[in-house]
Design a protein around this motif. Structure first.
Motif, short mmCIF file in Angstrom:
data_model
loop_
_atom_site.label_atom_id
_atom_site.label_comp_id
_atom_site.label_asym_id
_atom_site.label_seq_id
_atom_site.Cartn_x
_atom_site.Cartn_y
_atom_site.Cartn_z
N MET A 133 -13.32 54.18 100.54
CA MET A 133 -13.71 55.22 99.61
C MET A 133 -15.20 55.49 99.73
O MET A 133 -15.61 56.63 99.77
N LYS A 134 -16.00 54.42 99.77
CA LYS A 134 -17.45 54.59 99.88
C LYS A 134 -17.80 55.29 101.19
O LYS A 134 -18.65 56.17 101.21
N LYS A 135 -17.13 54.89 102.26
CA LYS A 135 -17.41 55.48 103.56
C LYS A 135 -17.08 56.97 103.55
O LYS A 135 -17.81 57.77 104.13
N THR A 136 -15.98 57.33 102.90
CA THR A 136 -15.58 58.74 102.83
C THR A 136 -16.63 59.54 102.09
O THR A 136 -17.02 60.63 102.53
N ILE A 137 -17.09 59.03 100.97
CA ILE A 137 -18.10 59.74 100.18
C ILE A 137 -19.39 59.88 100.97
O ILE A 137 -19.98 60.96 101.02
N LEU A 138 -19.82 58.81 101.59
CA LEU A 138 -21.05 58.87 102.39
C LEU A 138 -20.91 59.83 103.55
O LEU A 138 -21.85 60.57 103.87
N PHE A 139 -19.73 59.86 104.17
CA PHE A 139 -19.49 60.77 105.29
C PHE A 139 -19.58 62.22 104.82
O PHE A 139 -20.22 63.05 105.45
N ASP A 186 -15.94 54.90 89.83
CA ASP A 186 -15.31 53.58 89.69
C ASP A 186 -15.54 52.69 90.91
O ASP A 186 -15.78 53.18 92.02
N ASN A 187 -15.45 51.39 90.68
CA ASN A 187 -15.54 50.37 91.73
C ASN A 187 -16.84 50.45 92.53
O ASN A 187 -16.85 50.23 93.74
N ASP A 188 -17.92 50.78 91.87
CA ASP A 188 -19.24 50.86 92.51
C ASP A 188 -19.26 51.81 93.71
O ASP A 188 -20.00 51.61 94.67
N ALA A 189 -18.43 52.85 93.65
CA ALA A 189 -18.40 53.84 94.74
C ALA A 189 -19.76 54.53 94.87
O ALA A 189 -20.18 54.87 95.96
N SER A 217 -15.66 58.71 85.60
CA SER A 217 -14.94 57.45 85.80
C SER A 217 -13.45 57.76 85.78
O SER A 217 -12.87 58.06 84.73
N TYR A 218 -12.82 57.67 86.93
CA TYR A 218 -11.39 57.96 87.05
C TYR A 218 -10.58 57.05 86.14
O TYR A 218 -9.70 57.50 85.41
N GLY A 219 -10.88 55.76 86.18
CA GLY A 219 -10.13 54.80 85.37
C GLY A 219 -10.25 55.07 83.89
O GLY A 219 -9.27 54.98 83.14
N GLU A 220 -11.46 55.39 83.44
CA GLU A 220 -11.67 55.67 82.02
C GLU A 220 -10.91 56.93 81.59
O GLU A 220 -10.25 56.94 80.55
N VAL A 221 -11.00 57.96 82.39
CA VAL A 221 -10.31 59.22 82.05
C VAL A 221 -8.80 59.03 82.14
O VAL A 221 -8.07 59.41 81.22
N PHE A 222 -8.33 58.43 83.21
CA PHE A 222 -6.90 58.23 83.41
C PHE A 222 -6.32 57.38 82.28
O PHE A 222 -5.26 57.68 81.74
#
Length: 166
Positions: free
Chosen positions: A1-7, A142-145, A27-32
């Motif tokens: 996920m981090k790599k995708t965002i950075l890319f 989320d997850n320190d992304a 925050s996906y988790g908070e909203v979901f």
């Protein structure tokens, strides 16, 4: 996920270096987790899990009864009967293990299936907000992304999403 965002950021930012890039984050988790339907899914999952747990317990108890009977009578069994009973116990144990694995898989699949409409609903709202406000992208924090986001550069839409999805 981090790599995708950075890319994505590596591709987008140089192209628009001179322009102001608008983005949002949440925050996906908070909203979901705040969606009312999520509580229903959780309750349905608890019910389904308890059904599988009850069946697992019943099967274990059945195995234990047969095993105790085997232990009590093994000295008196003829070799052929002893071998047959051992094979039966082994088969029951293997079936119980297979059932537990299948139950875990089915629970995971059921949860994914039950959550699919919620994820689709959230994705549709994100797309609508992104298009209406002209965001280049919306990040999930989320997850320190994204360990750091400058709030002056982006907009936190977590609270707004929670309200929209109620």
């Amino acid at each position: 996920m981090k790599k995708t965002i950075l890319f994505i950021m590596a591709l987008v930012l140089p192209v628009v270096a001179g322009a102001q890039v608008r983005f949002a984050y949440f925050s996906y988790g908070e909203v979901f987790g705040s969606m009312p339907e999520h509580a229903i899914v959780q309750e349905n999952m608890k019910k389904l899990a308890s059904q599988y747990e009850a069946e697992t317990k019943r099967a274990e108890e059945e195995f234990n009864v047969k095993y105790e009977e085997f232990l009590e009578g093994q000295r008196n069994f003829a070799p052929a009967i002893l071998n047959k009973r051992q094979a039966e116990l082994q088969e029951i144990m293997e079936k119980n293990i297979t059932f537990k694995e299948e139950a875990r898989r089915l629970l995971k699949q059921a949860e994914a299936d039950m959550n699919m409409p919620l994820k689709s609903k959230l994705s549709a709202v994100l797309k609508r907000i992104g298009m209406e406000r002209g965001y280049a992208f919306i990040l999930n924090t989320d997850n320190d992304a994204c360990p750091y986001i400058d709030p002056a550069q982006g907009t936190d839409i977590t609270a707004e999403l929670k309200e929209l999805l109620k």
